[in-house]
Structure formats: C-alpha cells, structure tokens
Design a protein around this motif. Structure first.
Motif, PDB file in Angstrom:
ATOM      1  N   ASP A  38       0.846  -1.385   0.043  1.00 13.60           N
ATOM      2  CA  ASP A  38       0.296   0.127  -0.388  1.00 13.60           C
ATOM      3  C   ASP A  38       1.006   1.127  -0.090  1.00 13.60           C
ATOM      4  OD1 ASP A  38       0.898  -0.404   2.461  1.00 13.60           O
ATOM      5  OD2 ASP A  38      -1.045   0.364   3.488  1.00 13.60           O
ATOM      6  N   ASP A  39       2.430   0.691  -0.122  1.00 12.69           N
ATOM      7  CA  ASP A  39       3.419   2.168   0.192  1.00 12.69           C
ATOM      8  C   ASP A  39       3.809   1.706  -1.354  1.00 12.69           C
ATOM      9  OD1 ASP A  39       2.542   2.241   2.610  1.00 12.69           O
ATOM     10  OD2 ASP A  39       4.049   1.069   2.973  1.00 12.69           O
ATOM     11  N   ILE A  40       4.022   3.865  -1.672  1.00 13.85           N
ATOM     12  CA  ILE A  40       5.135   4.781  -3.366  1.00 13.85           C
ATOM     13  C   ILE A  40       5.891   4.529  -3.361  1.00 13.85           C
ATOM     14  CG2 ILE A  40       3.691   5.601  -4.876  1.00 13.85           C
ATOM     15  CD1 ILE A  40       1.351   5.736  -3.848  1.00 13.85           C
ATOM     16  N   CYS A  41       6.774   4.105  -3.846  1.00 15.23           N
ATOM     17  CA  CYS A  41       7.936   4.539  -4.046  1.00 15.23           C
ATOM     18  C   CYS A  41       8.008   5.358  -5.323  1.00 15.23           C
ATOM     19  CB  CYS A  41       8.951   3.384  -5.130  1.00 15.23           C
ATOM     20  SG  CYS A  41       9.897   1.911  -3.738  1.00 15.23           S
ATOM     21  N   GLU A  48      -5.691   7.379   3.317  1.00 14.91           N
ATOM     22  CA  GLU A  48      -5.900   5.900   2.444  1.00 14.91           C
ATOM     23  C   GLU A  48      -6.006   7.028   0.515  1.00 14.91           C
ATOM     24  OE1 GLU A  48      -8.652   3.335   4.369  1.00 14.91           O
ATOM     25  OE2 GLU A  48      -7.967   4.227   6.321  1.00 14.91           O
ATOM     26  N   GLN A  49      -6.497   7.810   1.020  1.00 12.86           N
ATOM     27  CA  GLN A  49      -6.183   8.383  -0.949  1.00 12.86           C
ATOM     28  C   GLN A  49      -5.496   8.432  -1.660  1.00 12.86           C
ATOM     29  OE1 GLN A  49      -8.908   9.529   1.752  1.00 12.86           O
ATOM     30  NE2 GLN A  49      -9.991   7.409   1.567  1.00 12.86           N
ATOM     31  N   GLY A  50      -4.403   9.009  -0.797  1.00 16.13           N
ATOM     32  CA  GLY A  50      -2.679   8.797  -1.384  1.00 16.13           C
ATOM     33  C   GLY A  50      -3.573  11.311  -1.256  1.00 16.13           C
ATOM     34  N   ASN A  51      -4.054  11.757  -0.742  1.00 19.46           N
ATOM     35  CA  ASN A  51      -3.543  12.772  -0.329  1.00 19.46           C
ATOM     36  C   ASN A  51      -2.348  13.477   1.112  1.00 19.46           C
ATOM     37  OD1 ASN A  51      -5.726  13.433  -1.719  1.00 19.46           O
ATOM     38  ND2 ASN A  51      -6.971  12.626  -0.430  1.00 19.46           N
ATOM     39  N   GLU A  52      -1.668  13.985   0.615  1.00 24.44           N
ATOM     40  CA  GLU A  52      -0.370  14.074   1.379  1.00 24.44           C
ATOM     41  C   GLU A  52      -0.897  14.687   3.136  1.00 24.44           C
ATOM     42  OE1 GLU A  52       3.961  16.775   2.077  1.00 24.44           O
ATOM     43  OE2 GLU A  52       3.012  15.965   0.246  1.00 24.44           O
ATOM     44  N   VAL A  53      -0.364  13.915   4.045  1.00 22.66           N
ATOM     45  CA  VAL A  53      -0.988  14.670   5.177  1.00 22.66           C
ATOM     46  C   VAL A  53       0.289  15.296   5.749  1.00 22.66           C
ATOM     47  CG1 VAL A  53      -1.348  13.839   7.351  1.00 22.66           C
ATOM     48  CG2 VAL A  53      -2.378  12.788   5.647  1.00 22.66           C
ATOM     49  N   ASN A 110      16.256  12.309   2.548  1.00 23.56           N
ATOM     50  CA  ASN A 110      15.736  12.168   0.681  1.00 23.56           C
ATOM     51  C   ASN A 110      14.950  11.410   1.240  1.00 23.56           C
ATOM     52  OD1 ASN A 110      18.638  11.531  -0.147  1.00 23.56           O
ATOM     53  ND2 ASN A 110      18.122  12.248  -1.842  1.00 23.56           N
ATOM     54  N   LEU A 111      13.644  12.107   0.870  1.00 22.33           N
ATOM     55  CA  LEU A 111      12.638  11.840   0.215  1.00 22.33           C
ATOM     56  C   LEU A 111      12.299  10.463  -0.137  1.00 22.33           C
ATOM     57  CD1 LEU A 111      10.375  14.806   0.302  1.00 22.33           C
ATOM     58  CD2 LEU A 111      10.106  13.112   1.881  1.00 22.33           C
ATOM     59  N   LEU A 112      11.997   9.190   0.180  1.00 25.05           N
ATOM     60  CA  LEU A 112      11.546   8.575  -0.656  1.00 25.05           C
ATOM     61  C   LEU A 112      10.613   7.245  -1.060  1.00 25.05           C
ATOM     62  CD1 LEU A 112      15.060   6.527   1.033  1.00 25.05           C
ATOM     63  CD2 LEU A 112      15.196   7.924  -0.718  1.00 25.05           C
ATOM     64  N   ILE A 113       9.663   7.150  -0.372  1.00 20.07           N
ATOM     65  CA  ILE A 113       8.840   7.147   0.026  1.00 20.07           C
ATOM     66  C   ILE A 113       7.009   8.120   0.567  1.00 20.07           C
ATOM     67  CG2 ILE A 113       9.306   4.521  -0.004  1.00 20.07           C
ATOM     68  CD1 ILE A 113       7.582   4.070   3.103  1.00 20.07           C
ATOM     69  N   LYS A 114       6.347   7.117  -0.839  1.00 21.14           N
ATOM     70  CA  LYS A 114       4.950   8.005   0.280  1.00 21.14           C
ATOM     71  C   LYS A 114       4.752   6.659   1.049  1.00 21.14           C
ATOM     72  CE  LYS A 114       3.431  11.070  -3.627  1.00 21.14           C
ATOM     73  NZ  LYS A 114       2.567  11.024  -4.891  1.00 21.14           N
ATOM     74  N   TYR A 115       3.536   6.719   2.405  1.00 24.62           N
ATOM     75  CA  TYR A 115       4.098   6.275   3.722  1.00 24.62           C
ATOM     76  C   TYR A 115       1.812   6.135   3.478  1.00 24.62           C
ATOM     77  CZ  TYR A 115       3.179   3.294   7.532  1.00 24.62           C
ATOM     78  OH  TYR A 115       2.829   2.781   8.361  1.00 24.62           O
ATOM     79  N   ARG A 116       1.228   5.044   3.307  1.00 28.95           N
ATOM     80  CA  ARG A 116      -0.052   4.518   3.374  1.00 28.95           C
ATOM     81  C   ARG A 116      -0.373   5.336   4.674  1.00 28.95           C
ATOM     82  NH1 ARG A 116      -3.920   5.372  -0.633  1.00 28.95           N
ATOM     83  NH2 ARG A 116      -1.727   4.674  -2.245  1.00 28.95           N
ATOM     84  N   LEU A 117      -1.446   5.677   5.576  1.00 22.88           N
ATOM     85  CA  LEU A 117      -1.304   5.212   7.146  1.00 22.88           C
ATOM     86  C   LEU A 117      -2.597   5.168   6.735  1.00 22.88           C
ATOM     87  CD1 LEU A 117      -0.813   9.696   8.205  1.00 22.88           C
ATOM     88  CD2 LEU A 117       0.739   7.078   8.642  1.00 22.88           C
ATOM     89  N   ARG A 118      -3.553   4.095   7.345  1.00 18.39           N
ATOM     90  CA  ARG A 118      -4.535   3.774   7.693  1.00 18.39           C
ATOM     91  C   ARG A 118      -5.517   3.761   8.612  1.00 18.39           C
ATOM     92  NH1 ARG A 118      -5.986   1.358   2.825  1.00 18.39           N
ATOM     93  NH2 ARG A 118      -4.220   0.810   1.348  1.00 18.39           N
ATOM     94  N   GLU A 119      -7.012   3.763   8.731  1.00 13.99           N
ATOM     95  CA  GLU A 119      -7.487   4.115  10.030  1.00 13.99           C
ATOM     96  C   GLU A 119      -7.318   2.915  10.651  1.00 13.99           C
ATOM     97  OE1 GLU A 119     -10.060   5.942  10.791  1.00 13.99           O
ATOM     98  OE2 GLU A 119      -9.355   7.469   8.871  1.00 13.99           O
TER      99      GLU A 119
END
Length: 170
Positions: A58-61, A91-96, A161-170
């Motif tokens: 569920d994460d993005i490189c 969960e929708q991919g918006n930056e927190v 360096n920013l390496l990934i987008k880490y998805r936060l889940r409820e």
C-alpha cells in the motif's frame, strides 16, 4: 520479488501480468498466509541481488528511490541498512505531512531503544543472507529486525531524501 501470501483479491493476476511482460519480476506464491516475517524471509532467501529494498503493497516508491539508496550503500560500506524521509498520505493518496527521521547512527541507535524511527517501506539493506526477520513479533517484525541488527553490531542510518509515500490507515 513479489510475495503473494495467500491474497484474496486480484493481486495474483495483476502481478502475473507483470511477470509475463518483464522477466525481472519474480512471484513467490504461497498457498496460505504465513505472516509478514516469514514472507520477507522467503523473499530474502530467494533473492540473488546485492541489496534488498522493502516496499509494502500500500506504499509508493518515489522516483530515484532505489538509485539514491544504491549509491548511498555503494559509497558508505560501514552502513548495513539505510532508510529515509517519507511523505505520509491518507487512504485516498492525499499528502498528510512529511516525516524527516534522524540521520545520525548514534541518535538512531538511542531512539530505537524507545521507539521506531525508521519507516520499513523506506529501507534498503545489504543482502548478506545472515540476518532474517523473527516471527515472534508479528506486527513489529521490522522494529525487532532493527534491534537484532544493532545487537549484531550493524550500523543503521536514514538519509534526508524523500524516498516513499507511506499510507496511513484508519
């Protein structure tokens, strides 16, 4: 190497399609769920590369993540593992927000005695086939892995360096 640990969605057919188009992608299919630690160990044992890079489904490189970490490990032989900064998304991919972890090994070592300061989906480490995940801490196998590495005298670091987008889940 993609490990399908008994998924019940379309993951198997999606990954199978990628495998047909690119022979570098390897699928390890497991009949039943054996847990994250065992699946990670299976992938490590199957791997032949110099380094292991982790990413959860569920994460993005981010672009250049692998290149940045590869170059870091190639030029910094004293480090066994490198993580990095992350963009946390909902969960929708918006930056927190963004998380910029400590980068000094001694500070990381001290912090790890109290809390995990390394995002697992951001790590790349040397494939020495000597250190594996232990399954006795099923939901924190990554944290245990880092502590195990420290107990073996391995050096860990994060880079800014920013390496990934880490998805936060409820």
């Amino acid at each position: 190497i993609v490990v399908d640990d008994g998924s019940t969605d379309d993951s198997l057919s999606i990954v199978g399609g990628y495998c047909e188009r690119d022979d570098r992608i390897k699928l390890l299919r497991k009949a039943s769920n054996s847990g994250a630690a065992q699946s990670r160990n299976d992938a490590i044992r199957f791997s032949k590369g110099k380094y292991i890079a982790v990413i959860d489904a569920d994460d993005i490189c981010l672009p250049k993540r692998l290149e940045i970490q590869y170059n870091f490990l190639e030029n910094n032989e004293r480090y066994y593992l490198v993580g990095g900064a992350v963009i946390r998304i909902d969960e929708q991919g918006n930056e927190v927000d963004q998380f910029h972890p400590p980068t000094d090994h001694r500070e990381i070592q001290s912090l790890l005695m109290k809390d995990n300061c390394i995002y697992h989906s951001s790590v790349m480490f040397r494939n020495t086939q000597e250190v594996f995940y232990r399954g006795k801490f099923e939901t924190i196998e990554d944290y245990d892995f880092y502590l195990n590495l420290l107990s073996r005298g391995k050096k860990l670091t994060n880079i800014s360096n920013l390496l990934i987008k880490y998805r936060l889940r409820e």
